[in-house]
Design a protein around this motif. Structure first.
Motif, PDB file in Angstrom:
ATOM      1  N   GLU A  65       0.815  -1.210   0.000  1.00  0.00           N
ATOM      2  CA  GLU A  65       0.000   0.000   0.000  1.00  0.00           C
ATOM      3  C   GLU A  65       0.854   1.268   0.000  1.00  0.00           C
ATOM      4  O   GLU A  65       0.402   2.321  -0.435  1.00  0.00           O
ATOM      5  CB  GLU A  65      -0.978  -0.006   1.179  1.00  0.00           C
ATOM      6  N   GLU A  66       2.087   1.167   0.447  1.00  0.00           N
ATOM      7  CA  GLU A  66       2.975   2.327   0.470  1.00  0.00           C
ATOM      8  C   GLU A  66       3.473   2.711  -0.920  1.00  0.00           C
ATOM      9  O   GLU A  66       4.001   3.804  -1.107  1.00  0.00           O
ATOM     10  CB  GLU A  66       4.180   2.032   1.366  1.00  0.00           C
ATOM     11  N   ASP A  69       1.325   5.807  -4.585  1.00  0.00           N
ATOM     12  CA  ASP A  69       1.454   7.195  -4.183  1.00  0.00           C
ATOM     13  C   ASP A  69       0.365   8.059  -4.814  1.00  0.00           C
ATOM     14  O   ASP A  69      -0.475   7.587  -5.590  1.00  0.00           O
ATOM     15  CB  ASP A  69       2.847   7.733  -4.518  1.00  0.00           C
ATOM     16  N   TYR A  70       0.392   9.328  -4.480  1.00  0.00           N
ATOM     17  CA  TYR A  70      -0.634  10.264  -4.939  1.00  0.00           C
ATOM     18  C   TYR A  70      -0.707  10.298  -6.468  1.00  0.00           C
ATOM     19  O   TYR A  70      -1.790  10.297  -7.045  1.00  0.00           O
ATOM     20  CB  TYR A  70      -0.359  11.662  -4.378  1.00  0.00           C
ATOM     21  N   ARG A  71       0.439  10.325  -7.119  1.00  0.00           N
ATOM     22  CA  ARG A  71       0.466  10.374  -8.586  1.00  0.00           C
ATOM     23  C   ARG A  71      -0.194   9.140  -9.198  1.00  0.00           C
ATOM     24  O   ARG A  71      -0.993   9.246 -10.117  1.00  0.00           O
ATOM     25  CB  ARG A  71       1.904  10.509  -9.075  1.00  0.00           C
ATOM     26  N   LYS A  72       0.120   7.975  -8.646  1.00  0.00           N
ATOM     27  CA  LYS A  72      -0.477   6.735  -9.145  1.00  0.00           C
ATOM     28  C   LYS A  72      -1.987   6.743  -8.900  1.00  0.00           C
ATOM     29  O   LYS A  72      -2.780   6.336  -9.752  1.00  0.00           O
ATOM     30  CB  LYS A  72       0.186   5.522  -8.481  1.00  0.00           C
ATOM     31  N   GLN A  73      -2.392   7.211  -7.746  1.00  0.00           N
ATOM     32  CA  GLN A  73      -3.821   7.307  -7.436  1.00  0.00           C
ATOM     33  C   GLN A  73      -4.532   8.181  -8.460  1.00  0.00           C
ATOM     34  O   GLN A  73      -5.609   7.824  -8.949  1.00  0.00           O
ATOM     35  CB  GLN A  73      -4.023   7.864  -6.028  1.00  0.00           C
ATOM     36  N   GLN A  74      -3.936   9.321  -8.787  1.00  0.00           N
ATOM     37  CA  GLN A  74      -4.556  10.240  -9.752  1.00  0.00           C
ATOM     38  C   GLN A  74      -4.678   9.603 -11.128  1.00  0.00           C
ATOM     39  O   GLN A  74      -5.678   9.797 -11.828  1.00  0.00           O
ATOM     40  CB  GLN A  74      -3.784  11.552  -9.815  1.00  0.00           C
ATOM     41  N   PHE A 117      -8.315   4.591  -1.341  1.00  0.00           N
ATOM     42  CA  PHE A 117      -8.089   5.996  -1.701  1.00  0.00           C
ATOM     43  C   PHE A 117      -9.247   6.509  -2.545  1.00  0.00           C
ATOM     44  O   PHE A 117     -10.102   5.784  -2.953  1.00  0.00           O
ATOM     45  CB  PHE A 117      -6.762   6.187  -2.441  1.00  0.00           C
ATOM     46  N   TYR A 118      -9.253   7.813  -2.744  1.00  0.00           N
ATOM     47  CA  TYR A 118     -10.120   8.560  -3.649  1.00  0.00           C
ATOM     48  C   TYR A 118     -10.105  10.008  -3.364  1.00  0.00           C
ATOM     49  O   TYR A 118      -9.758  10.598  -2.474  1.00  0.00           O
ATOM     50  CB  TYR A 118     -11.549   8.075  -3.657  1.00  0.00           C
TER      51      TYR A 118
END
Length: 118
Positions: A65-66, A69-74, A117-118
């Motif tokens: 889960e680490e 990251d934010y970029r991958k989530q976006q 995430f979301y």
């Protein structure tokens, strides 16, 4: 194909099989939109679930889960938006992470993070 790509593909297949045993239905695997890819798109209890799969052969460098990251989530969210529009989905959605861990005895374990995430 590089070993890490083979491990990733195998982990995605194992994660799909794992989720199917939990009652999930597989809708898409390796869905691509521009520079983004969604490893698995599943359906479960009326939810459309976008799953990021991460393989780890140990936890010395961190947990699955680490590495989302934010970029991958976006990127995943952007691809999910496109998929939702493409299939005209009007129900709820969720973003999950499935960590696939193989220990020194070659035993595979899964760690499923729902609504990650979301």
């Amino acid at each position: 194909m590089a070993l890490h790509n083979e491990n990733g593909s195998r982990a995605e297949q194992l994660a799909a099989e794992y989720l199917i045993t939990k009652g999930y239905g597989l809708k898409e695997q390796n869905y691509r939109f521009k520079h983004a890819e969604i490893d698995l798109i599943m359906e479960h209890k009326g939810l459309l679930i976008f799953v990021e799969v991460k393989f780890r052969s140990g936890t010395g460098f961190g947990y699955a889960e680490e590495f989302v990251d934010y970029r991958k989530q976006q990127l995943v969210i952007r691809a999910a938006d496109h998929y939702i529009f493409e299939v005209d989905w009007h129900k709820d959605i969720r973003f999950d992470i499935v960590g696939v861990y193989v220990d020194q005895k070659n035993i595979t374990r899964f760690k499923h993070f729902q609504d990650a995430f979301y």
